[in-house]
Motif scaffolding. Structure first.
Motif, PDB file in Angstrom:
ATOM      1  N   ARG A 219       3.591 -48.350 -50.141  1.00 20.41           N
ATOM      2  CA  ARG A 219       2.877 -49.197 -48.957  1.00 20.41           C
ATOM      3  C   ARG A 219       3.728 -49.453 -47.775  1.00 20.41           C
ATOM      4  O   ARG A 219       3.178 -49.063 -46.726  1.00 20.41           O
ATOM      5  CB  ARG A 219       2.472 -50.652 -49.610  1.00 20.41           C
ATOM      6  CG  ARG A 219       1.528 -51.550 -48.886  1.00 20.41           C
ATOM      7  CD  ARG A 219       1.493 -52.797 -49.461  1.00 20.41           C
ATOM      8  NE  ARG A 219       0.898 -53.932 -48.301  1.00 20.41           N
ATOM      9  CZ  ARG A 219       1.172 -55.124 -48.599  1.00 20.41           C
ATOM     10  NH1 ARG A 219       1.699 -55.714 -49.497  1.00 20.41           N
ATOM     11  NH2 ARG A 219       0.692 -55.832 -47.378  1.00 20.41           N
ATOM     12  N   LEU A 223       2.916 -47.645 -44.012  1.00 22.16           N
ATOM     13  CA  LEU A 223       2.765 -48.495 -42.734  1.00 22.16           C
ATOM     14  C   LEU A 223       3.875 -48.139 -41.729  1.00 22.16           C
ATOM     15  O   LEU A 223       3.543 -48.215 -40.331  1.00 22.16           O
ATOM     16  CB  LEU A 223       3.263 -49.725 -42.815  1.00 22.16           C
ATOM     17  CG  LEU A 223       2.360 -50.389 -43.730  1.00 22.16           C
ATOM     18  CD1 LEU A 223       2.804 -51.904 -44.436  1.00 22.16           C
ATOM     19  CD2 LEU A 223       1.233 -51.160 -42.914  1.00 22.16           C
ATOM     20  N   ALA A 226       2.540 -45.718 -38.414  1.00 18.97           N
ATOM     21  CA  ALA A 226       2.277 -46.471 -37.070  1.00 18.97           C
ATOM     22  C   ALA A 226       3.098 -46.281 -36.102  1.00 18.97           C
ATOM     23  O   ALA A 226       4.254 -45.833 -36.083  1.00 18.97           O
ATOM     24  CB  ALA A 226       2.033 -48.044 -37.194  1.00 18.97           C
ATOM     25  N   ASN A 256       6.505 -56.602 -51.083  1.00 12.88           N
ATOM     26  CA  ASN A 256       5.219 -56.565 -50.807  1.00 12.88           C
ATOM     27  C   ASN A 256       4.938 -57.866 -49.543  1.00 12.88           C
ATOM     28  O   ASN A 256       4.374 -57.788 -48.566  1.00 12.88           O
ATOM     29  CB  ASN A 256       4.336 -57.135 -51.984  1.00 12.88           C
ATOM     30  CG  ASN A 256       3.891 -55.910 -52.822  1.00 12.88           C
ATOM     31  OD1 ASN A 256       3.531 -54.858 -52.080  1.00 12.88           O
ATOM     32  ND2 ASN A 256       3.967 -55.723 -54.030  1.00 12.88           N
ATOM     33  N   CYS A 259       5.654 -56.119 -46.332  1.00 10.18           N
ATOM     34  CA  CYS A 259       4.693 -55.309 -45.892  1.00 10.18           C
ATOM     35  C   CYS A 259       3.891 -56.315 -45.284  1.00 10.18           C
ATOM     36  O   CYS A 259       3.016 -55.599 -44.247  1.00 10.18           O
ATOM     37  CB  CYS A 259       4.135 -54.538 -47.172  1.00 10.18           C
ATOM     38  SG  CYS A 259       5.105 -53.138 -47.682  1.00 10.18           S
ATOM     39  N   ASP A 260       3.277 -57.529 -45.666  1.00 12.13           N
ATOM     40  CA  ASP A 260       2.499 -58.113 -45.015  1.00 12.13           C
ATOM     41  C   ASP A 260       2.972 -58.464 -43.740  1.00 12.13           C
ATOM     42  O   ASP A 260       1.938 -58.310 -42.782  1.00 12.13           O
ATOM     43  CB  ASP A 260       2.335 -59.776 -45.879  1.00 12.13           C
ATOM     44  CG  ASP A 260       1.825 -59.455 -47.335  1.00 12.13           C
ATOM     45  OD1 ASP A 260       1.285 -58.517 -47.473  1.00 12.13           O
ATOM     46  OD2 ASP A 260       2.092 -60.672 -48.091  1.00 12.13           O
ATOM     47  N   GLU A 263       2.135 -55.258 -41.458  1.00  6.42           N
ATOM     48  CA  GLU A 263       0.836 -55.294 -41.310  1.00  6.42           C
ATOM     49  C   GLU A 263       0.575 -55.978 -40.144  1.00  6.42           C
ATOM     50  O   GLU A 263      -0.259 -55.489 -39.201  1.00  6.42           O
ATOM     51  CB  GLU A 263      -0.027 -55.447 -42.491  1.00  6.42           C
ATOM     52  CG  GLU A 263      -0.011 -54.350 -43.442  1.00  6.42           C
ATOM     53  CD  GLU A 263      -0.977 -54.623 -44.856  1.00  6.42           C
ATOM     54  OE1 GLU A 263      -1.563 -55.822 -44.839  1.00  6.42           O
ATOM     55  OE2 GLU A 263      -1.198 -53.881 -45.646  1.00  6.42           O
ATOM     56  N   THR A 264       1.026 -57.019 -40.045  1.00 10.09           N
ATOM     57  CA  THR A 264       0.606 -57.965 -38.845  1.00 10.09           C
ATOM     58  C   THR A 264       1.464 -57.408 -37.544  1.00 10.09           C
ATOM     59  O   THR A 264       0.732 -57.325 -36.502  1.00 10.09           O
ATOM     60  CB  THR A 264       1.362 -59.431 -39.047  1.00 10.09           C
ATOM     61  OG1 THR A 264       0.781 -60.027 -40.332  1.00 10.09           O
ATOM     62  CG2 THR A 264       0.770 -60.273 -37.839  1.00 10.09           C
ATOM     63  N   ARG A 265       2.501 -56.654 -37.866  1.00  5.05           N
ATOM     64  CA  ARG A 265       2.884 -56.222 -36.633  1.00  5.05           C
ATOM     65  C   ARG A 265       2.236 -54.938 -36.198  1.00  5.05           C
ATOM     66  O   ARG A 265       2.030 -54.728 -34.760  1.00  5.05           O
ATOM     67  CB  ARG A 265       4.545 -55.701 -37.073  1.00  5.05           C
ATOM     68  CG  ARG A 265       5.678 -56.547 -36.645  1.00  5.05           C
ATOM     69  CD  ARG A 265       6.994 -55.939 -36.735  1.00  5.05           C
ATOM     70  NE  ARG A 265       8.008 -56.815 -36.376  1.00  5.05           N
ATOM     71  CZ  ARG A 265       9.236 -56.347 -36.175  1.00  5.05           C
ATOM     72  NH1 ARG A 265       9.717 -55.097 -36.337  1.00  5.05           N
ATOM     73  NH2 ARG A 265      10.024 -57.301 -35.960  1.00  5.05           N
ATOM     74  N   VAL A 266       1.764 -54.274 -37.016  1.00  5.07           N
ATOM     75  CA  VAL A 266       0.993 -53.036 -36.825  1.00  5.07           C
ATOM     76  C   VAL A 266      -0.253 -53.277 -36.061  1.00  5.07           C
ATOM     77  O   VAL A 266      -0.551 -52.826 -35.122  1.00  5.07           O
ATOM     78  CB  VAL A 266       0.886 -52.069 -38.116  1.00  5.07           C
ATOM     79  CG1 VAL A 266      -0.375 -51.053 -37.954  1.00  5.07           C
ATOM     80  CG2 VAL A 266       2.266 -51.491 -38.657  1.00  5.07           C
ATOM     81  N   LYS A 267      -0.998 -54.546 -36.428  1.00 10.94           N
ATOM     82  CA  LYS A 267      -2.242 -54.719 -36.019  1.00 10.94           C
ATOM     83  C   LYS A 267      -1.743 -55.038 -34.525  1.00 10.94           C
ATOM     84  O   LYS A 267      -2.680 -54.886 -33.701  1.00 10.94           O
ATOM     85  CB  LYS A 267      -2.602 -55.883 -36.764  1.00 10.94           C
ATOM     86  CG  LYS A 267      -3.717 -55.539 -37.644  1.00 10.94           C
ATOM     87  CD  LYS A 267      -4.092 -56.574 -38.550  1.00 10.94           C
ATOM     88  CE  LYS A 267      -4.662 -56.253 -39.894  1.00 10.94           C
ATOM     89  NZ  LYS A 267      -4.502 -57.495 -40.984  1.00 10.94           N
TER      90      LYS A 267
END
Lengths: 425, 425
Positions: A219, A223, A226, A256, A259-260, A263-267
């Motif tokens: 995971r 990520l 990006a 994990n 990774c959360d 994911e926020t960063r990537v968004k």
């Protein structure tokens, strides 16, 4: 640096205290320069910073506590030793590869000069008595993946309780049968050492634990496709390194959580570098702690590393073990199938690795591949030549670097890497 | 040198005629300097001189004649490929290891720089089109004995019709099963290539032929225990080298005739050097034609070489195959047993080799052991360190030399070898 909290423990482990203090001093300085100097790091990396700062402290104390409760400590050097079996025997599975130029002179009294730095390092760490992980082991498991390690284990086996797994060199049915018998032999060895029977229930649970660890790392690595990358290559490498000696359940939860955040960063399209920063895929030999030389040079040259096609990287986590079967034979087959999928250069041919590098480069949108070879590692040096041809066809630039753990070639490497980054920009 | 009798044949084999002429020129000069300059040689060596002078001529012509009669030519690089099966398929079995620094630059475009000279040489000979043996082969058989060869065969396999045998790395039952399946796979491959079925009768005859060759070479080597030695080390090495490409029946008869002469010499206490000449056992990596550098230096330093503990030497001939069984399964088992006894450094552990070197040194009354390592050969470099310790306990002096096929280190080697000979005198 010296730490009074752990001195008694280190003495009990028969470490050479002044030499070990010196090693920790260098390690601390390295880490400060290479890691703490980074800007825009993820908050979750604090956990990794803590783990690394306590690598020879708290984690070793945990191992001693596990030992006092009757758990055995198993040291390994290679992604081919099935961690699932170790865990199913209620033992602790630890990686012993080392990435520092310490004890090398001592190692060279027992090993050929033309041996790679990784091997000299683990033998040297033992001879210099500076590795509390090695000293904590109840058994050390080697494997016949390369000539250098295969022959070094004969010498290492005179210093530790050693078990060597024979790995095949092809993926034929006969080769698989050999590996299966070696997996069973490791299982029996573990049962004899620990006094614990590896049951179907325990093995299924262990397979699930290790799968979960690999899924978390998958995971994380996904990520990194990006742009901008949410994490630096140095930090990602550190995570893959820590995967080899942290508690697997705790580690998985931490990754994990990280990774959360990612994911926020990537968004938000946030990253450690600006969008459009040259992206590099590292490929080749493993980089063990604290072998951060090339990643540091690369990321200081204005690039970001987006993947590690390496044993300390995707080679360790690409494949999962089938959890569906419910009998021991089926579970062993599932493990054998999973481990025989590894695309190590010890196999001939190993064409699937070429495909993996190409698809990783594409998925991670890498602008170029930096092939890392440990000096005198013939298997990966051979594949570097082959890989360059494959990548040329795909119009993916590649730079092949061969180096060891010394700092003598830093300037030369910088010049070459900077020119490569300039070229792919 | 150029030879008008064979030029058409070489052209037909697509050799690079000027480059090949140059190679033969160097080979001829080497042979004159190193071999023809010797005094007190055995008369029987004239046969070997003839064979060597015709190595790229008459012998290649014989191969072409064999091919025109439907026989296939099989090239090999290692004592693990069962010649018995090749012969039983009515094919010709030829060694392709090469011992000259030609084509190296070309080879280094496809192989890592840190590859041993033997591997660079056979790849280079092919790329430079200067080896009529390689060009005559219908199939080339590799084996996974070391990282360097294993990975080089992937490249070599793009230039020739290649079959790679997987060798195990231990001598466990599972390892034996793997090797047995590879022996059977080689048998099937030969049958498919030649169109000939390998029958029990043919295989028994072939086993007998190869056993007889090995017995003749054992007889020769045993006679070298006499002081003075009836034959020089250079001549004995040449015989072991020629064993890999001469017709086995003719060769065996010639060697037995030579041994008759040697026996007469021994009875008369005659030799190639004075009684009491320092006696040296060579041990380690194979020396392929025309790699006579170290034997020449050693025997020019006032010593005589009394044995070759090497693949081109005792490792190839120590063990015979049981001829008693009368069914195919039994014959295959006998072959597998025989080949799995080989004490190659590719095995871990390989302790039996240590015992073999000690017993050879004692039986041959060697005053010292000269360990020959091809630069970057990790398996033998590792064992050299181990062997020195074993020999020290036996009070047998050892000098470890690592070199390649270049002549650049001649003076340095001379100095070291002369000092060693002086020490053991």
């Amino acid at each position: 640096m010296s730490d009074p909290r752990y001195e008694a423990m280190w003495e009990k482990l028969n470490l050479d205290i002044p030499a070990h203090d010196a090693l920790l001093g260098v390690l601390g300085q390295f880490y400060g320069d290479i890691y703490m100097s980074q800007k825009g790091r993820l908050q979750g990396m604090e956990y990794l910073d803590f783990v690394l700062s306590e690598v020879h402290g708290l984690r070793i104390q945990e191992l001693q506590e596990a030992k006092s409760k009757g758990h055995k400590i198993i040291g390994t050097f290679c992604v081919f030793v099935p961690e699932e079996l170790t865990l199913a025997a209620n033992a602790v599975h630890i990686g012993l590869c080392s990435g520092a130029d310490a004890g090398t002179e001592q190692a060279e009294t027992l090993l050929p000069r033309n041996t790679c730095a990784l091997i000299k390092s683990f033998v040297g760490f033992k001879m210099a008595r500076i590795c509390p992980f090695t000293e904590s082991c109840d058994m050390v498991v080697g494997e016949t993946t390369c000539d250098g390690k295969k022959k070094a284990y004969e010498t290492f086996g005179e210093m530790v309780n050693m078990h060597v797994m024979e790995l095949p060199q092809t993926k034929s049915d006969a080769a698989r049968a050999l590996f299966r018998s070696e997996v069973l032999r490791y299982k029996e060895k573990l049962e004899a050492l620990t006094g614990n029977t590896i049951t179907v229930e325990k093995l299924r649970a262990a397979i699930s634990t290790v799968n979960n660890k690999r899924k978390a790392l998958q995971r994380l690595d996904a990520l990194r496709s990006a742009d901008p990358s949410p994490i630096s290559g140095r930090d990602a490498l550190l995570i893959h390194q820590v995967a080899f000696y942290d508690d697997p359940v705790r580690f998985t939860a931490s990754i994990n959580a990280l990774c959360d955040q990612m994911e926020t960063r990537v968004k938000k399209q946030e990253g450690v570098t600006a969008k459009g920063t040259p992206r590099i895929l590292l490929s080749g030999c493993p980089m063990a702690v604290p072998n951060w030389k090339l990643p540091y040079i690369t990321e200081s040259s204005g690039a970001v590393i987006v993947g590690e096609e390496s044993c300390i990287g995707t080679r360790n986590i690409r494949n999962l073990t089938d959890e569906k079967t419910e009998d021991m034979d089926g579970l062993i087959d599932a493990l054998v199938d999973r481990y025989m999928e590894i695309d190590c250069a010890c196999f001939t041919p190993n064409t699937e690795r070429m495909g993996h590098v190409v698809s990783m480069a594409k998925e991670l949108k890498a602008d170029g591949v930096l092939h890392y070879g440990l000096m005198f590692c013939q298997p990966y040096a051979s594949e570097a030549i082959r890989l360059e041809k494959v990548l040329r066809k795909e119009e993916i630039p590649m730079l092949a670097i061969e180096t060891d753990y010394s700092m003598e070639d830093m300037e030369q490497l910088k010049t070459r890497v900077e020119a490569f980054v300039e070229m792919i920009r």
